[in-house]
Structure formats: C-alpha cells, structure tokens
Design an enzyme around this catalytic site. Structure first.
Site, PDB file in Angstrom:
ATOM      1  CB  ILE A   1       9.055  16.512 -19.032  1.00 39.93           C
ATOM      2  CG1 ILE A   1       8.423  15.197 -19.546  1.00 39.93           C
ATOM      3  CG2 ILE A   1      10.498  16.627 -19.493  1.00 39.93           C
ATOM      4  CD1 ILE A   1       8.108  15.223 -21.022  1.00 39.93           C
TER       5      ILE A   1
ATOM      6  CG  HIS B   1      15.578  34.954  20.299  1.00 45.49           C
ATOM      7  ND1 HIS B   1      16.018  35.364  19.063  1.00 45.49           N
ATOM      8  CD2 HIS B   1      16.661  35.028  21.128  1.00 45.49           C
ATOM      9  CE1 HIS B   1      17.301  35.692  19.142  1.00 45.49           C
ATOM     10  NE2 HIS B   1      17.710  35.488  20.386  1.00 45.49           N
TER      11      HIS B   1
ATOM     12  CG  ASP C   1      -0.951  12.690  -8.277  1.00 42.43           C
ATOM     13  OD1 ASP C   1      -1.190  13.583  -7.446  1.00 42.43           O
ATOM     14  OD2 ASP C   1       0.190  12.217  -8.461  1.00 42.43           O
TER      15      ASP C   1
ATOM     16  CG  LEU D   1      -2.008  -1.083   1.241  1.00 41.66           C
ATOM     17  CD1 LEU D   1      -2.677  -1.164   2.611  1.00 41.66           C
ATOM     18  CD2 LEU D   1      -3.055  -0.781   0.162  1.00 41.66           C
TER      19      LEU D   1
ATOM     20  CB  THR E   1       3.192   7.600  -6.620  1.00 41.36           C
ATOM     21  OG1 THR E   1       2.418   7.028  -7.673  1.00 41.36           O
ATOM     22  CG2 THR E   1       4.437   8.242  -7.183  1.00 41.36           C
TER      23      THR E   1
HETATM   24  P1  FAD Z   1      -0.762   7.472  -6.222  1.00 39.25           P
HETATM   25  O1  FAD Z   1       0.085   7.708  -5.040  1.00 39.25           O
HETATM   26  O2  FAD Z   1      -0.114   7.441  -7.557  1.00 39.25           O
HETATM   27  O3  FAD Z   1      -1.506   6.095  -5.951  1.00 39.25           O
HETATM   28  C1  FAD Z   1      -2.314   5.484  -6.897  1.00 39.25           C
HETATM   29  C2  FAD Z   1      -2.270   3.996  -6.663  1.00 39.25           C
HETATM   30  O4  FAD Z   1      -3.306   3.395  -7.432  1.00 39.25           O
HETATM   31  C3  FAD Z   1      -0.982   3.327  -7.103  1.00 39.25           C
HETATM   32  O5  FAD Z   1      -0.411   2.617  -6.020  1.00 39.25           O
HETATM   33  C4  FAD Z   1      -1.399   2.376  -8.229  1.00 39.25           C
HETATM   34  O6  FAD Z   1      -0.689   1.140  -8.184  1.00 39.25           O
HETATM   35  C5  FAD Z   1      -2.856   2.151  -7.895  1.00 39.25           C
HETATM   36  N1  FAD Z   1      -3.694   1.812  -9.050  1.00 39.25           N
HETATM   37  C6  FAD Z   1      -3.797   2.466 -10.221  1.00 39.25           C
HETATM   38  N2  FAD Z   1      -4.716   1.898 -11.007  1.00 39.25           N
HETATM   39  C7  FAD Z   1      -5.214   0.866 -10.305  1.00 39.25           C
HETATM   40  C8  FAD Z   1      -6.199  -0.112 -10.574  1.00 39.25           C
HETATM   41  N3  FAD Z   1      -6.887  -0.113 -11.729  1.00 39.25           N
HETATM   42  N4  FAD Z   1      -6.442  -1.052  -9.637  1.00 39.25           N
HETATM   43  C9  FAD Z   1      -5.759  -1.070  -8.465  1.00 39.25           C
HETATM   44  N5  FAD Z   1      -4.824  -0.166  -8.147  1.00 39.25           N
HETATM   45  C10 FAD Z   1      -4.562   0.782  -9.061  1.00 39.25           C
HETATM   46  N6  FAD Z   1       4.101  14.879  -3.278  1.00 39.25           N
HETATM   47  C11 FAD Z   1       4.212  15.602  -2.141  1.00 39.25           C
HETATM   48  O7  FAD Z   1       3.214  16.136  -1.650  1.00 39.25           O
HETATM   49  N7  FAD Z   1       5.421  15.748  -1.508  1.00 39.25           N
HETATM   50  C12 FAD Z   1       6.543  15.184  -2.002  1.00 39.25           C
HETATM   51  O8  FAD Z   1       7.607  15.330  -1.410  1.00 39.25           O
HETATM   52  C13 FAD Z   1       6.460  14.427  -3.186  1.00 39.25           C
HETATM   53  N8  FAD Z   1       7.547  13.842  -3.709  1.00 39.25           N
HETATM   54  C14 FAD Z   1       7.434  13.091  -4.846  1.00 39.25           C
HETATM   55  C15 FAD Z   1       8.586  12.517  -5.377  1.00 39.25           C
HETATM   56  C16 FAD Z   1       8.504  11.767  -6.531  1.00 39.25           C
HETATM   57  C17 FAD Z   1       9.762  11.135  -7.090  1.00 39.25           C
HETATM   58  C18 FAD Z   1       7.249  11.566  -7.163  1.00 39.25           C
HETATM   59  C19 FAD Z   1       7.139  10.710  -8.403  1.00 39.25           C
HETATM   60  C20 FAD Z   1       6.103  12.128  -6.649  1.00 39.25           C
HETATM   61  C21 FAD Z   1       6.184  12.911  -5.487  1.00 39.25           C
HETATM   62  N9  FAD Z   1       5.070  13.534  -4.940  1.00 39.25           N
HETATM   63  C22 FAD Z   1       5.189  14.295  -3.805  1.00 39.25           C
HETATM   64  C23 FAD Z   1       3.739  13.408  -5.553  1.00 39.25           C
HETATM   65  C24 FAD Z   1       2.912  12.351  -4.795  1.00 39.25           C
HETATM   66  O9  FAD Z   1       3.587  11.116  -4.810  1.00 39.25           O
HETATM   67  C25 FAD Z   1       1.545  12.210  -5.437  1.00 39.25           C
HETATM   68  O10 FAD Z   1       0.922  13.477  -5.517  1.00 39.25           O
HETATM   69  C26 FAD Z   1       0.661  11.286  -4.625  1.00 39.25           C
HETATM   70  O11 FAD Z   1       1.233  10.010  -4.510  1.00 39.25           O
HETATM   71  C27 FAD Z   1      -0.721  11.173  -5.282  1.00 39.25           C
HETATM   72  O12 FAD Z   1      -1.512  10.292  -4.562  1.00 39.25           O
HETATM   73  P2  FAD Z   1      -2.685   9.455  -5.276  1.00 39.25           P
HETATM   74  O13 FAD Z   1      -3.288   8.623  -4.215  1.00 39.25           O
HETATM   75  O14 FAD Z   1      -3.542  10.365  -6.058  1.00 39.25           O
HETATM   76  O15 FAD Z   1      -1.949   8.532  -6.341  1.00 39.25           O
HETATM   77  P1  NAI Z   2       7.055  19.447 -12.903  1.00 34.32           P
HETATM   78  O1  NAI Z   2       5.792  19.810 -13.544  1.00 34.32           O
HETATM   79  O2  NAI Z   2       7.365  19.906 -11.538  1.00 34.32           O
HETATM   80  O3  NAI Z   2       8.283  19.961 -13.796  1.00 34.32           O
HETATM   81  C1  NAI Z   2       8.447  19.568 -15.122  1.00 34.32           C
HETATM   82  C2  NAI Z   2       9.424  20.528 -15.791  1.00 34.32           C
HETATM   83  O4  NAI Z   2       9.763  19.989 -17.050  1.00 34.32           O
HETATM   84  C3  NAI Z   2       8.843  21.916 -16.028  1.00 34.32           C
HETATM   85  O5  NAI Z   2       9.767  22.888 -15.626  1.00 34.32           O
HETATM   86  C4  NAI Z   2       8.592  21.937 -17.521  1.00 34.32           C
HETATM   87  O6  NAI Z   2       8.677  23.229 -18.085  1.00 34.32           O
HETATM   88  C5  NAI Z   2       9.703  21.033 -18.014  1.00 34.32           C
HETATM   89  N1  NAI Z   2       9.462  20.411 -19.304  1.00 34.32           N
HETATM   90  C6  NAI Z   2       8.294  19.965 -19.817  1.00 34.32           C
HETATM   91  N2  NAI Z   2       8.502  19.423 -21.035  1.00 34.32           N
HETATM   92  C7  NAI Z   2       9.833  19.518 -21.283  1.00 34.32           C
HETATM   93  C8  NAI Z   2      10.664  19.100 -22.352  1.00 34.32           C
HETATM   94  N3  NAI Z   2      10.174  18.478 -23.427  1.00 34.32           N
HETATM   95  N4  NAI Z   2      11.985  19.350 -22.278  1.00 34.32           N
HETATM   96  C9  NAI Z   2      12.514  19.989 -21.185  1.00 34.32           C
HETATM   97  N5  NAI Z   2      11.761  20.401 -20.136  1.00 34.32           N
HETATM   98  C10 NAI Z   2      10.444  20.141 -20.173  1.00 34.32           C
HETATM   99  O7  NAI Z   2       7.136  17.853 -13.042  1.00 34.32           O
HETATM  100  P2  NAI Z   2       8.048  16.781 -12.316  1.00 34.32           P
HETATM  101  O8  NAI Z   2       9.279  17.392 -11.790  1.00 34.32           O
HETATM  102  O9  NAI Z   2       8.149  15.659 -13.288  1.00 34.32           O
HETATM  103  O10 NAI Z   2       7.146  16.331 -11.096  1.00 34.32           O
HETATM  104  C11 NAI Z   2       5.849  15.763 -11.329  1.00 34.32           C
HETATM  105  C12 NAI Z   2       4.941  16.043 -10.188  1.00 34.32           C
HETATM  106  O11 NAI Z   2       5.357  15.378  -9.017  1.00 34.32           O
HETATM  107  C13 NAI Z   2       4.884  17.520  -9.874  1.00 34.32           C
HETATM  108  O12 NAI Z   2       3.661  18.016 -10.344  1.00 34.32           O
HETATM  109  C14 NAI Z   2       4.950  17.621  -8.393  1.00 34.32           C
HETATM  110  O13 NAI Z   2       3.741  18.132  -7.904  1.00 34.32           O
HETATM  111  C15 NAI Z   2       5.126  16.183  -7.885  1.00 34.32           C
HETATM  112  N6  NAI Z   2       6.296  16.168  -7.010  1.00 34.32           N
HETATM  113  C16 NAI Z   2       6.263  16.880  -5.859  1.00 34.32           C
HETATM  114  C17 NAI Z   2       7.357  16.948  -5.033  1.00 34.32           C
HETATM  115  C18 NAI Z   2       7.290  17.772  -3.804  1.00 34.32           C
HETATM  116  O14 NAI Z   2       6.196  18.154  -3.411  1.00 34.32           O
HETATM  117  N7  NAI Z   2       8.400  18.088  -3.170  1.00 34.32           N
HETATM  118  C19 NAI Z   2       8.596  16.225  -5.347  1.00 34.32           C
HETATM  119  C20 NAI Z   2       8.531  15.535  -6.608  1.00 34.32           C
HETATM  120  C21 NAI Z   2       7.416  15.497  -7.382  1.00 34.32           C
END
Ligand code: FAD
Ligand code: NAI
Length: 466
Positions: free
Chosen positions: A272, A445, A313, A38, A41
């Site tokens: 991206i 502070h 998402d 569970l 992502t």
């Molecule tokens: P998800 O977490 O994507 O969960 C969806 C789940 O549904 C998955 O486990 C998938 O396997 C399952 N699923 C899909 N289709 C089906 C199906 N048909 N049947 C059964 N199961 C299914 N956000 C932050 O707020 N802070 C951060 O620091 C942050 N860091 C991130 C770093 C990275 C590298 C990435 C990729 C993302 C990060 N995010 C961060 C974004 C965050 O992970 C997502 O916004 C969040 O997980 C979204 O939650 P969700 O429940 O909508 O979807």
């Molecule tokens: P992002 O949307 O943050 O950034 C993507 C970047 O790629 C943008 O600057 C965009 O202009 C650029 N881009 C788009 N097409 C391109 C191309 N063809 N060539 C070069 N640059 C290009 O997306 P990212 O970093 O992939 O993260 C995805 C999501 O995951 C974000 O929306 C974010 O909300 C979530 N996330 C959140 C984190 C946090 O809260 N700390 C950490 C990691 C991810």
C-alpha cells in the site's frame, strides 16, 4: 576519529551514486551501510530481484501458454522455482559486488554498520560486533531510503502475510494470493505469481488502479491484467486479517459502506506504499524533524542545517531509483561547488507488467486540473508492423502536446518494451521538443518505436493508420 569531506548514510541508489560521484570529484568520501551488501532496496529487495522474476515468469508463461506454440515452438515447461530464485539471487549478488568494485575504483570507502548522526559533522557507526566508530565530515548526505507502509490489522510476518521482500522470496507458488494495493509493487509481483500459476486477487482502496497514472492508460492496463486472469476488487478496504499455519482470512468492506465479506487465501501481499526511513538516525541531534508521513523536507537537497543534505526515497518526490540517482549527482555537485540540478518535471515512471506501461510528463487529468489547453495524438500497436509480426499488438502510444505551442507535455505508453522507448521522449522533452519535431524525425523500420513517431504525427491528424 576519521575525517572525511563527505559521509553518506545509506548505500542504495541515492547513497552509492553520491559516494561514487564524490570519489570521482576527488572528495574524501565514506558511505555507511548497515546491510550485508551495498545497493539498498533497489538492488537487494526491489528493482532488480523483481525484474529478474518478471523476466523469468514472463518466459515461463510464454512457453506454457499459447505464445510459443503460435510461433511454432512446442514445449512443455516445468517450473523449477528453486532455480528461478537462485538465478535471481546470483544476478543480485553480481550487481551488489559491482557496486563494491565501483567503490574501490573511485576511492569511496564503505563503512559497514548503522550510522547515527550526533550533531553537525559527526556520524557514529555501530558495527555488527557492537563497536562504535566516529566519523567527522564537512558534509553529511542522508540517503536512508524507505520501508513498506504497514496496514493496521494486517501484520506482516513474511510467512503468510508478506511485504514485497517476502513476496520476492516465496518457496512455493501460492494457490491464491491476495494483494492489498493496486500500485506498482502489487501489479508487478501479482503478475509474477499469476504467471507461475497462482490465482491473484487485488484489493484496492480507490476506484481505480495505479492512481497516479494517466486515466486512459490505467484503464487499459486494468483491462489487460483482468484478461490475463487477475481479479480486481476496487473501492474496497481490508479491515482485518487472521493468519494460521496454512493461510489467511481477510475481512473486506466496501469503502462506501455495505456488507463485509471474508476472503480466504494462502498468502497476502501488503503493498500500500512505502514510507521514509529515519529510525535511529539521530535527527534530533540536528534539531530536524520529519513530517507526519515521516518525510524529511529539503530545499534543493539541503535540510536547513548547514552541511546536512538529503536525497532519495527518504525525502519528497517519486520513490524511484533513477530519481534518487539524479538527486545524488546534483547534491554532490553542489557540495563540490558546481551547479547540480534535477528536472522533477521529467522523471519517467515504468510499470514492468505485460504489457509494460511507461510515462513521462503530465497526464490528461493533471492538465485539465491546471486548465491548460492540450491536444492528444494516439497510435495503437495493432497498427505497428513490428508489434504485429511479434504478435504483441496490445496497447498504444499517446502523446499530449500544448494546443498553442505544440510542445510535448506528456507521453503515456502501454505496450511491448515501452520501458526501453520512453527515454526517447525524456530526451526530446528535455530539449522542449514539439510533437512536430518528433513527427519529422526519422525512426528505424520495422521497430515498435515507430509508434511513438506516429502518435506524434497523430497530434496533427497525420498518422499513417490502417
Ligand atoms: P534505498 O534503496 O532504500 O537505500 C537506503 C539504504 O540505507 C538501505 O540499504 C538501508 O539499509 C540503508 N540505511 C538506512 N538507514 C541507515 C543507517 N542509519 N545507517 C546505515 N545504513 C542505513 N524503483 C525504480 O526506479 N524502478 C523499479 O523497477 C523499482 N522496483 C522496485 C521494486 C520493489 C519491490 C521495491 C520495494 C522498490 C522498487 N523501486 C523501484 C523503488 C527503489 O527501490 C527505490 O526508489 C530506491 O531504492 C531508493 O533509493 P534510496 O537510495 O533512496 O534508498
Ligand atoms: P504505490 O503507491 O504504487 O501503490 C499503493 C496502492 O495501494 C495505491 O493504489 C493505493 O491507493 C493503495 N492503497 C493504499 N492504502 C490502501 C489500503 N488500506 N487498502 C487498499 N489499497 C490501499 O505503492 P507500492 O506499490 O507499495 O510501491 C511503493 C513504491 O515503490 C512506489 O512509490 C513506487 O515508486 C516504487 N516502486 C517502483 C517500481 C517501478 O518503478 N517499476 C516497482 C515497484 C515499486
């Protein structure tokens, strides 16, 4: 056939919070998740493993560079990448098991397998052994999350050309990592590998990094990351990639036209953006369609088909774990006949680089576009005693308030531990605080949080700056 009040599809922050909340409210609930664990992502391949590596790599760099030495701590660290990855995996495993515990505690049933909607009120779950199980539900919550957006011509193989999942699990430190996309993932994971010794080049399509960020704050972040050794190629696009066993050659062109160049590296991270995930979900059985970005629209979490809801998402808004969580709670409260609501104006965002960046509310650019008159207060961490004592003086706190009413409209922080401080302003802004309210509130502070108060004082030209 099993009957439920609510079936949630997806076990990420949206789905697991929905299932737990439904259990707490006494609803009979099942959560369908196809992964082995569970947490979605966020717990498995997102927020948590990335923060584990950011934390460890930050300490490694502090120990190997001048930071520890300045404090009088002289060490010569050796990188044990396998152990760094193991502690990450162990922490993730503890967290995903924690969700299983919460499911048991709140009587939410985890049904392992991939769910497909087969008309209103019906979900068919395919288990790993190929068997189907049919679930009947009064309400279905779609929480299937997102996946990385592919870049045509640059095919992810997770050997040399990586998505974020691949970049969280490398078995060696790249010599040269090229990151495509200067967004949150690119800057966070680029920072991890740079700190561990990689040369990092970030190629960004636009003329600035993190396009959604307050402009001044984004520029400060880029300056800082450049000083740390990250190289930025802005206004540039990657048009192709050739991968071999030992590395990748990328074709890069200026967006405005001009001479193309090729860039050789040993690894590429494509970051991206992410796109909603609805593959195989059976939306057609409900007559629902996604838009051209793959997004499933919602109106207060309702899809338009009675009894089918959507959160996280996979639908509109910021792709953030806490946004998915808030939607989960509001959605389940509505299903239970209560009045759940999400305040989309006050969803904070954080970039966990060093310095960290944390924002909530409007940027100056947004307010200019809206034609709203505002005033700005700023306070640098160089003038904050705790930051000075800790040798962490980079960055500032910036507060934007309405010119007429003084209500705080936006807060943009760049500096030490600002991820832990932005919540103060989220609460204040929920209560429609004015900059003066913050300025008149006693802060402890010496803390970095005093900078937040001083920035609010500066809105009225009353900060105690040196
Ligand atoms: P998800 O977490 O994507 O969960 C969806 C789940 O549904 C998955 O486990 C998938 O396997 C399952 N699923 C899909 N289709 C089906 C199906 N048909 N049947 C059964 N199961 C299914 N956000 C932050 O707020 N802070 C951060 O620091 C942050 N860091 C991130 C770093 C990275 C590298 C990435 C990729 C993302 C990060 N995010 C961060 C974004 C965050 O992970 C997502 O916004 C969040 O997980 C979204 O939650 P969700 O429940 O909508 O979807
Ligand atoms: P992002 O949307 O943050 O950034 C993507 C970047 O790629 C943008 O600057 C965009 O202009 C650029 N881009 C788009 N097409 C391109 C191309 N063809 N060539 C070069 N640059 C290009 O997306 P990212 O970093 O992939 O993260 C995805 C999501 O995951 C974000 O929306 C974010 O909300 C979530 N996330 C959140 C984190 C946090 O809260 N700390 C950490 C990691 C991810």
């Amino acid at each position: 056939m099993s009957n439920y009040d609510v079936v949630v599809i997806g076990g990420g922050p949206g789905g697991y919070n929905a299932a737990i909340k439904a259990g707490q409210l006494g609803l009979k609930v099942a959560c369908v998740e196809g992964r082995e664990t569970l947490g979605g992502t966020c717990l498995n391949v997102g927020c948590m493993p990335s923060k584990a590596l950011l934390h460890a790599s930050e300490l490694y760099e502090a120990a190997s560079g001048s930071e520890f030495a300045t404090l009088g701590i002289e060490v010569k660290p050796t990188l044990n990448l396998a152990q760094m990855m193991k502690q990450k995996a162990d922490s993730v495993s503890g967290l995903t098991k924690g969700i299983e515990f919460l499911f048991r505690k709140h009587k939410a049933e985890w049904i392992k397998g991939w769910g497909r909607i087969d008309g209103p009120g019906k979900v068919v779950v395919k288990a790993a052994d190929g068997s189907d199980r049919v679930l009947q539900a009064k309400d279905i919550v779609i929480a299937t999350g997102s996946e990385p957006t592919p870049l045509p011509g640059v095919t992810i193989d997770n050997q040399r050309i990586l998505d974020s999942t691949g970049a969280l699990a490398l078995g060696e430190v790249p010599k040269h990592l090229v990151v495509i996309g200067a967004g949150v993932i690119g800057l966070e994971l680029g920072s991890v590998w740079r700190r561990l010794g990689a040369q990092v080049t970030v190629v960004e399509f636009l003329d600035r990094i993190c396009p959604g960020l307050d402009g001044e704050t984004g520029k400060a972040l880029q300056r800082s990351l450049s000083k740390q050794g990250m190289t930025f190629k802005l206004s540039a696009k990657v048009t192709g990639a050739k991968a071999s066993a030992s590395g990748v050659t990328l074709d890069i062109e200026p967006v405005s036209g001009g001479a193309a160049e090729s860039l050789a590296c040993d690894y590429v991270l494509v970051a991206i953006g992410r796109r909603p995930y609805t593959q195989g979900l059976g939306l057609e059985s409900l007559g629902l369609a996604t838009d051209k970005r793959g997004m499933l629209a919602n109106q207060k979490h309702r899809t338009g088909v009675p009894g089918v809801w959507v959160i996280g998402d996979v639908t509109s808004g910021a792709m953030l774990a806490h946004k998915a969580e808030d939607e989960a709670i509001a959605c389940i409260e509505q299903i239970a006949g209560k009045a759940g609501e999400v305040n989309y104006d006050l969803i904070p965002s954080v970039i966990y680089t060093k310095p960290e960046v944390a924002s909530v509310g409007k940027s100056e650019e947004q307010l200019k576009e809206e034609g709203r008159a505002y005033k700005v207060g700023k306070f640098p961490f160089t003038a904050n005693s705790r930051a000075k004592i800790n040798h962490e003086t980079e960055g500032f706190a910036k507060v934007i308030a309405d010119e007429r009413t003084d209500e705080v409209l936006g807060v943009h922080l760049i500096g030490p531990s600002v991820s832990e401080m932005i919540g103060e302003y989220c609460v204040a802004m929920e209560f429609s605080a004015s900059a003066e309210d913050i300025a008149l509130t006693c802060h402890p502070h010496p803390t970095r949080s005093e900078a937040l108060r001083q920035a609010a004082m500066d809105v009225h030209g009353e900060a105690m700056q040196m």
